[in-house]
Design a protein around this motif. Sequence first.
Motif, mmCIF file in Angstrom:
data_model
loop_
_atom_site.group_PDB
_atom_site.id
_atom_site.type_symbol
_atom_site.label_atom_id
_atom_site.label_comp_id
_atom_site.label_asym_id
_atom_site.label_seq_id
_atom_site.Cartn_x
_atom_site.Cartn_y
_atom_site.Cartn_z
ATOM 1 N N THR A 178 -11.621 32.303 8.022
ATOM 2 C CA THR A 178 -11.155 33.609 7.554
ATOM 3 C C THR A 178 -10.375 33.424 6.268
ATOM 4 O O THR A 178 -9.163 33.240 6.280
ATOM 5 C CB THR A 178 -10.251 34.279 8.614
ATOM 6 O OG1 THR A 178 -10.895 34.245 9.876
ATOM 7 C CG2 THR A 178 -9.941 35.712 8.225
ATOM 8 N N CYS A 179 -11.076 33.492 5.144
ATOM 9 C CA CYS A 179 -10.418 33.268 3.860
ATOM 10 C C CYS A 179 -9.624 34.482 3.411
ATOM 11 O O CYS A 179 -8.584 34.349 2.763
ATOM 12 C CB CYS A 179 -11.476 32.915 2.816
ATOM 13 S SG CYS A 179 -10.826 32.602 1.157
ATOM 14 N N PHE A 180 -10.083 35.671 3.787
ATOM 15 C CA PHE A 180 -9.550 36.884 3.186
ATOM 16 C C PHE A 180 -9.418 37.993 4.229
ATOM 17 O O PHE A 180 -10.377 38.352 4.894
ATOM 18 C CB PHE A 180 -10.491 37.308 2.053
ATOM 19 C CG PHE A 180 -10.098 38.552 1.316
ATOM 20 C CD1 PHE A 180 -8.773 38.852 1.051
ATOM 21 C CD2 PHE A 180 -11.069 39.427 0.850
ATOM 22 C CE1 PHE A 180 -8.419 39.993 0.357
ATOM 23 C CE2 PHE A 180 -10.736 40.569 0.153
ATOM 24 C CZ PHE A 180 -9.408 40.854 -0.098
ATOM 25 N N LEU A 181 -8.203 38.502 4.382
ATOM 26 C CA LEU A 181 -7.918 39.638 5.263
ATOM 27 C C LEU A 181 -7.449 40.824 4.426
ATOM 28 O O LEU A 181 -6.750 40.646 3.429
ATOM 29 C CB LEU A 181 -6.822 39.286 6.278
ATOM 30 C CG LEU A 181 -7.191 38.424 7.477
ATOM 31 C CD1 LEU A 181 -5.925 38.003 8.216
ATOM 32 C CD2 LEU A 181 -8.103 39.175 8.418
ATOM 33 N N GLU A 182 -7.802 42.015 4.859
ATOM 34 C CA GLU A 182 -7.434 43.222 4.130
ATOM 35 C C GLU A 182 -6.899 44.259 5.118
ATOM 36 O O GLU A 182 -7.576 44.600 6.076
ATOM 37 C CB GLU A 182 -8.663 43.754 3.395
ATOM 38 C CG GLU A 182 -8.391 44.866 2.427
ATOM 39 C CD GLU A 182 -9.658 45.259 1.683
ATOM 40 O OE1 GLU A 182 -9.932 44.646 0.632
ATOM 41 O OE2 GLU A 182 -10.377 46.147 2.185
ATOM 42 N N ILE A 183 -5.697 44.745 4.869
ATOM 43 C CA ILE A 183 -5.075 45.763 5.720
ATOM 44 C C ILE A 183 -4.931 47.039 4.896
ATOM 45 O O ILE A 183 -4.279 47.031 3.845
ATOM 46 C CB ILE A 183 -3.695 45.307 6.234
ATOM 47 C CG1 ILE A 183 -3.813 44.013 7.032
ATOM 48 C CG2 ILE A 183 -3.062 46.385 7.094
ATOM 49 C CD1 ILE A 183 -3.426 42.780 6.277
ATOM 50 N N THR A 184 -5.544 48.105 5.342
ATOM 51 C CA THR A 184 -5.518 49.361 4.587
ATOM 52 C C THR A 184 -4.718 50.418 5.344
ATOM 53 O O THR A 184 -4.627 50.389 6.573
ATOM 54 C CB THR A 184 -6.939 49.880 4.335
ATOM 55 O OG1 THR A 184 -7.614 50.032 5.591
ATOM 56 C CG2 THR A 184 -7.721 48.912 3.462
ATOM 57 N N PRO A 185 -4.142 51.378 4.630
ATOM 58 C CA PRO A 185 -3.400 52.459 5.292
ATOM 59 C C PRO A 185 -4.328 53.283 6.179
ATOM 60 O O PRO A 185 -5.489 53.509 5.834
ATOM 61 C CB PRO A 185 -2.870 53.308 4.124
ATOM 62 C CG PRO A 185 -3.042 52.488 2.909
ATOM 63 C CD PRO A 185 -4.137 51.524 3.159
ATOM 64 N N GLN A 186 -3.806 53.720 7.294
ATOM 65 C CA GLN A 186 -4.591 54.522 8.220
ATOM 66 C C GLN A 186 -4.618 55.981 7.766
ATOM 67 O O GLN A 186 -3.581 56.598 7.574
ATOM 68 C CB GLN A 186 -4.006 54.426 9.627
ATOM 69 C CG GLN A 186 -3.953 53.008 10.166
ATOM 70 C CD GLN A 186 -3.340 52.922 11.543
ATOM 71 O OE1 GLN A 186 -3.993 53.204 12.554
ATOM 72 N NE2 GLN A 186 -2.082 52.521 11.602
ATOM 73 N N GLY A 187 -5.813 56.513 7.590
ATOM 74 C CA GLY A 187 -5.963 57.934 7.313
ATOM 75 C C GLY A 187 -5.711 58.369 5.894
ATOM 76 O O GLY A 187 -5.644 59.573 5.621
ATOM 77 N N LYS A 188 -5.569 57.428 4.958
ATOM 78 C CA LYS A 188 -5.357 57.819 3.561
ATOM 79 C C LYS A 188 -5.777 56.690 2.640
ATOM 80 O O LYS A 188 -5.830 55.520 3.037
ATOM 81 C CB LYS A 188 -3.900 58.186 3.308
ATOM 82 C CG LYS A 188 -2.903 57.084 3.655
ATOM 83 C CD LYS A 188 -1.471 57.579 3.498
ATOM 84 C CE LYS A 188 -0.473 56.539 3.988
ATOM 85 N NZ LYS A 188 0.922 57.032 3.911
ATOM 86 N N ALA A 189 -6.085 57.050 1.415
ATOM 87 C CA ALA A 189 -6.485 56.053 0.429
ATOM 88 C C ALA A 189 -5.253 55.315 -0.091
ATOM 89 O O ALA A 189 -4.199 55.928 -0.297
ATOM 90 C CB ALA A 189 -7.213 56.720 -0.730
#
Length: 226
Positions: A178-189
């Motif tokens: 797992t070289c790269f993890l991405e965490i994005t906001p829930q429900g919005k850009a």
Amino acid sequence: MSNGAQYLGESSSSTSHSNQQDTGDDRMIAIVLSEEYSQLDEAVGMRLSNLAPIPHVPRINSFIPNVSHANIEDQRLLHRLKIYGLCEVKVSGDGNCQFRALSDQMYRTPEHHKYVRKEIVKQLKDHPSLYECYVPMKYKQYYKKMAKSGEWGDHVTLQAAADKFGAKICLLTSFKDTCFLEITPQGKAPKHELWLSFWSEVHYNSLYTVQDPQIKRKPRKKHWLF
């Protein structure tokens, strides 16, 4: 009034004054930080644009590597940094490293980690339905523990940070598969990108390109903040 009663009265008054001062300081910190908040130039993201992130699943800390495993992962992370022309701004390994690294990405100094932790804990406390399913303990106990300085951040606090600050949090990891993890906001850009390195489940640093002048800066000190 007895000496004991006088002492209790003075102590209560002092505590009340201290709490008011803390509230005022927090408000001032928030104002200063909001003024200092600046968006990254996405140079790191451009260098890693060919990497496909794996889905992120929030979870608490559960695995601590042994020395041999940690050394292998250290070398793997250093190799990846070299390949992509990246450099870490190293933060203190005092249990606050996740919050320090996030502070460095957002405010160009790791020294606002107390404020970052406070905002993340507030997010956890105010929106339990978003996170409690990932926490295998009493939820109130969990976020109270996370409020303590020196308590390690985890993937749940990273998700809360992404949600609170409206940021996509990208991790270049030392993991073999797992070289790269991405965490994005829930429900919005996301409005921002924050780049961290993540070593062997135990330490976070702030990530920049080698040419970025941020890696040569001296931290700006505001002694009145902390």
